[in-house]
Design a protein around this motif. Structure first.
Motif, PDB file in Angstrom:
ATOM      1  N   ALA A   1      46.021  85.546  37.112  1.00 27.57           N
ATOM      2  CA  ALA A   1      45.016  86.430  37.720  1.00 27.57           C
ATOM      3  C   ALA A   1      43.764  85.664  38.102  1.00 27.57           C
ATOM      4  O   ALA A   1      43.138  85.937  39.142  1.00 27.57           O
ATOM      5  CB  ALA A   1      44.679  87.561  36.753  1.00 27.57           C
ATOM      6  N   LYS A   2      43.364  84.712  37.287  1.00 22.49           N
ATOM      7  CA  LYS A   2      42.174  83.909  37.581  1.00 22.49           C
ATOM      8  C   LYS A   2      42.296  83.235  38.944  1.00 22.49           C
ATOM      9  O   LYS A   2      41.368  83.253  39.762  1.00 22.49           O
ATOM     10  CB  LYS A   2      41.968  82.858  36.489  1.00 22.49           C
ATOM     11  N   GLU A   3      43.451  82.635  39.207  1.00 22.99           N
ATOM     12  CA  GLU A   3      43.683  81.968  40.490  1.00 22.99           C
ATOM     13  C   GLU A   3      43.704  82.969  41.638  1.00 22.99           C
ATOM     14  O   GLU A   3      43.079  82.748  42.682  1.00 22.99           O
ATOM     15  CB  GLU A   3      45.009  81.217  40.428  1.00 22.99           C
ATOM     16  N   MET A   4      44.403  84.062  41.471  1.00 27.55           N
ATOM     17  CA  MET A   4      44.564  85.050  42.536  1.00 27.55           C
ATOM     18  C   MET A   4      43.215  85.672  42.924  1.00 27.55           C
ATOM     19  O   MET A   4      42.885  85.773  44.113  1.00 27.55           O
ATOM     20  CB  MET A   4      45.533  86.141  42.086  1.00 27.55           C
ATOM     21  N   ILE A   5      42.444  86.094  41.944  1.00 26.94           N
ATOM     22  CA  ILE A   5      41.170  86.761  42.218  1.00 26.94           C
ATOM     23  C   ILE A   5      40.183  85.779  42.847  1.00 26.94           C
ATOM     24  O   ILE A   5      39.448  86.120  43.782  1.00 26.94           O
ATOM     25  CB  ILE A   5      40.574  87.365  40.929  1.00 26.94           C
ATOM     26  N   THR A   6      40.155  84.550  42.362  1.00 29.42           N
ATOM     27  CA  THR A   6      39.239  83.549  42.913  1.00 29.42           C
ATOM     28  C   THR A   6      39.517  83.316  44.394  1.00 29.42           C
ATOM     29  O   THR A   6      38.592  83.263  45.221  1.00 29.42           O
ATOM     30  CB  THR A   6      39.373  82.217  42.145  1.00 29.42           C
ATOM     31  N   VAL A   7      40.771  83.175  44.750  1.00 27.58           N
ATOM     32  CA  VAL A   7      41.149  82.948  46.147  1.00 27.58           C
ATOM     33  C   VAL A   7      40.799  84.155  47.009  1.00 27.58           C
ATOM     34  O   VAL A   7      40.272  84.014  48.126  1.00 27.58           O
ATOM     35  CB  VAL A   7      42.657  82.628  46.250  1.00 27.58           C
ATOM     36  N   LEU A   8      41.077  85.343  46.513  1.00 27.84           N
ATOM     37  CA  LEU A   8      40.804  86.564  47.276  1.00 27.84           C
ATOM     38  C   LEU A   8      39.312  86.738  47.542  1.00 27.84           C
ATOM     39  O   LEU A   8      38.894  87.045  48.666  1.00 27.84           O
ATOM     40  CB  LEU A   8      41.352  87.775  46.519  1.00 27.84           C
ATOM     41  N   VAL A   9      38.488  86.529  46.531  1.00 31.85           N
ATOM     42  CA  VAL A   9      37.032  86.661  46.702  1.00 31.85           C
ATOM     43  C   VAL A   9      36.512  85.600  47.668  1.00 31.85           C
ATOM     44  O   VAL A   9      35.618  85.853  48.482  1.00 31.85           O
ATOM     45  CB  VAL A   9      36.319  86.557  45.342  1.00 31.85           C
ATOM     46  N   THR A  10      37.082  84.396  47.605  1.00 32.44           N
ATOM     47  CA  THR A  10      36.673  83.333  48.520  1.00 32.44           C
ATOM     48  C   THR A  10      36.919  83.727  49.967  1.00 32.44           C
ATOM     49  O   THR A  10      36.065  83.503  50.844  1.00 32.44           O
ATOM     50  CB  THR A  10      37.439  82.032  48.199  1.00 32.44           C
TER      51      THR A  10
ATOM     52  N   SER B   1      44.936  82.150  50.765  1.00 33.78           N
ATOM     53  CA  SER B   1      44.039  81.018  50.994  1.00 33.78           C
ATOM     54  C   SER B   1      44.130  80.462  52.409  1.00 33.78           C
ATOM     55  O   SER B   1      43.177  79.851  52.914  1.00 33.78           O
ATOM     56  CB  SER B   1      44.330  79.897  49.993  1.00 33.78           C
ATOM     57  N   SER B   2      45.257  80.674  53.085  1.00 31.66           N
ATOM     58  CA  SER B   2      45.409  80.160  54.452  1.00 31.66           C
ATOM     59  C   SER B   2      44.433  80.818  55.426  1.00 31.66           C
ATOM     60  O   SER B   2      44.175  80.288  56.511  1.00 31.66           O
ATOM     61  CB  SER B   2      46.845  80.378  54.938  1.00 31.66           C
ATOM     62  N   PHE B   3      43.855  81.955  55.044  1.00 30.95           N
ATOM     63  CA  PHE B   3      42.929  82.670  55.914  1.00 30.95           C
ATOM     64  C   PHE B   3      41.511  82.094  55.894  1.00 30.95           C
ATOM     65  O   PHE B   3      40.678  82.516  56.691  1.00 30.95           O
ATOM     66  CB  PHE B   3      42.886  84.159  55.532  1.00 30.95           C
ATOM     67  N   TYR B   4      41.224  81.155  54.968  1.00 29.28           N
ATOM     68  CA  TYR B   4      39.854  80.626  54.950  1.00 29.28           C
ATOM     69  C   TYR B   4      39.785  79.113  55.142  1.00 29.28           C
ATOM     70  O   TYR B   4      38.710  78.520  55.047  1.00 29.28           O
ATOM     71  CB  TYR B   4      39.124  81.025  53.662  1.00 29.28           C
ATOM     72  N   ILE B   5      40.878  78.460  55.449  1.00 28.91           N
ATOM     73  CA  ILE B   5      40.874  77.007  55.609  1.00 28.91           C
ATOM     74  C   ILE B   5      39.982  76.577  56.774  1.00 28.91           C
ATOM     75  O   ILE B   5      39.191  75.637  56.657  1.00 28.91           O
ATOM     76  CB  ILE B   5      42.307  76.478  55.803  1.00 28.91           C
ATOM     77  N   ILE B   6      40.090  77.267  57.909  1.00 29.25           N
ATOM     78  CA  ILE B   6      39.295  76.887  59.085  1.00 29.25           C
ATOM     79  C   ILE B   6      37.814  77.124  58.842  1.00 29.25           C
ATOM     80  O   ILE B   6      36.963  76.298  59.206  1.00 29.25           O
ATOM     81  CB  ILE B   6      39.762  77.663  60.334  1.00 29.25           C
TER      82      ILE B   6
END
Length: 481
Positions: free
Chosen positions: A176-185, A127-132
């Protein structure tokens, strides 16, 4: 300028609403399915670890996101510096969680939590890769892109979680729900937002943003700690099952509360920041926000409080009935969450992050003390303490709003009381209908839902509530376009 800002604000509110309602609607449907496939203990395990994940996420942002939004003209060097800083902090925090995971599992006396935390913690780095990218879109009031990304990512993560739950994966389907959601985001934001970081890191830029962001960070940490300490206390003092019932009640309550609160926060902060020096205009905008938000929040929360029992039975079966009394108390507290946000975003918007932090710290400290005292009388006593705190917090927020903007507590009370009175009256009438239709749960939901909505909107029209009028105008104006 005023007209352009008005259009951006209206568009931002509606698209932000799409984002929040869309993602929460998907999560809501998924929660119905998952609650029937999984046990309260499964949800309790995730709830026990929430405080560690949420606090880590807050540290990763570090208040720099708010600082970039509040700053008039942030440079590319500013954005790039914070981008690399977010990733560095995320890696460091994940390492700490990885090492301490066994000790956290021992604290709760559930060994499985160690593996769960080590896997779930990976989402912090992702998730740190999409904060900006998110901060840039917020500053531009580009909530349409954020809405699409959030809804798509949530949908994909949810579908995978449901498939895993059907396959008997238990608590790991929630991970898995949390992990996949963050990755797709991450993937979608990097594709849709064309910004890319420079190969630069400036300590002077970091320092200049830290002066504002540090207060936001401390305030956010205090707030997140308070919000999630309840789960930690319930999980330790009671049981994973009790925490599961609380978590389910909290999830349903958060659908309207967080939607209203997040829409208010996401849209009003950049708007307030852009007109911070025009105090008369700012006060007018805030008063309108208060009237619209409380008209919606009071109505929705009163309705949910009334239909709580048939709602939980129809959605999750009667095995989740112990969640109902917890949910009702949360609805009482949730009525004021969006209103509290309207006030606190003012402090951030005008650059008074010091007041924002001090208020958050004092409020949460008082709240934590009250909760720790109340827990000796049981879980319900603790829940009522949480509800009481929401009203105490609102009084403190309104007092400092008066100091900055001369929007007094009396004025705020006059702005919200008619809506509260209407919600109580309509809620009382609807409650009597529930009593007259015992055990007919589908009929209770259908009849009471329609009756409450009709009477509430009609009441708003008859007594000419400004919140109902403003909301109607916003919707009609957007529909015409």
């Amino acid at each position: 300028m005023a007209g352009d800002l008005k259009q951006k604000t209206i568009s931002g509110i509606l698209w932000s609403g799409v984002q929040k309602f869309g993602s929460l609607a998907i999560s809501f449907i998924a929660n119905i399915v998952l609650a029937r496939l999984l046990t309260p203990d499964d949800f309790g395990c995730i709830g026990m670890l929430a405080i560690f994940i949420v606090l880590s996420q807050t540290f990763i942002d570090g208040g720099f996101g708010a600082a970039l939004v509040q700053k008039k003209n942030p440079t590319e060097e500013d954005y790039s510096t914070i981008f690399y800083w977010n990733i560095l902090v995320a890696i460091l925090l994940y390492a700490i969680l990885f090492v301490t995971a066994p000790f956290i599992a021992d604290f709760y006396r559930i060994p499985l939590l160690s593996d769960i935390l080590r896997v779930q913690g990976i989402s912090l780095i992702i998730s740190s890769f999409y904060i900006i990218q998110t901060n840039r879109l917020v500053k531009q009031l580009n909530f349409k892109t954020l809405s699409l990304v959030t809804v798509i990512a949530t949908l994909i993560g949810t579908l995978i979680a449901i498939i895993m739950a059907y396959q008997g994966c238990g608590v790991w389907s929630l991970v898995a729900k949390e992990m996949i959601t963050v990755l797709v985001t991450v993937v979608l934001l990097w594709y849709l937002c064309k910004w890319r970081p420079l190969l630069k890191f400036s300590f002077s830029s970091l320092k200049s943003l830290f002066s504002y962001g540090s207060m936001i960070l401390l305030a956010s940490l205090t707030n997140r700690l308070y919000e999630n300490i309840q789960g930690l206390i319930i999980g330790r003092a009671f049981s994973a099952k009790d925490l599961g019932f609380y978590t389910q009640a909290k999830k349903i309550e958060e659908i309207p509360v967080n939607t209203f609160a997040d829409v208010v926060t996401q849209v009003t902060f950049p708007v307030y920041a852009s007109i911070a020096e025009q105090r008369d205009y700012l006060k007018d905008i805030i008063r309108k926000n208060v009237k619209v938000v409380n008209f919606l929040a009071f109505g929705v929360m009163a309705l949910l409080l009334v239909v709580a029992k048939p709602l939980f039975i129809m959605l999750f079966t009667d095995k989740w009935l112990p969640s109902v009394p917890l949910f009702r108390v949360l609805c009482v507290a949730g009525m004021l969450v969006p209103l509290n946000n309207v006030n606190t975003q003012l402090f951030k918007g005008v650059g008074r992050s010091d007041i924002f932090f001090i208020l958050q710290f004092v409020k949460r400290l008082i709240g934590l003390v009250i909760i720790l005292i109340s827990i000796r009388w049981g879980l319900m006593a603790m829940m009522w303490a949480v509800a009481l705190n929401a009203y105490v917090f609102y009084g403190l927020n309104a007092y400092y709003t008066k100091q900055i903007l001369d929007y007094t507590l009396r004025e705020q009370f006059y702005d919200i009381f008619p809506n509260l009175l209407l919600a109580v009256i309509v809620g009382g009438i609807s409650w009597m209908v529930i009593v007259w239709l015992p055990n007919y749960y589908i009929l209770q939901l259908f009849v009471v839902g329609l009756l409450f909505t009709f009477l509430y909107l009609l009441g708003g029209k008859v007594v000419k509530l400004e919140g109902e009028d403003y909301f109607g105008k916003i919707v009609k104006e957007k529909i015409r376009k």
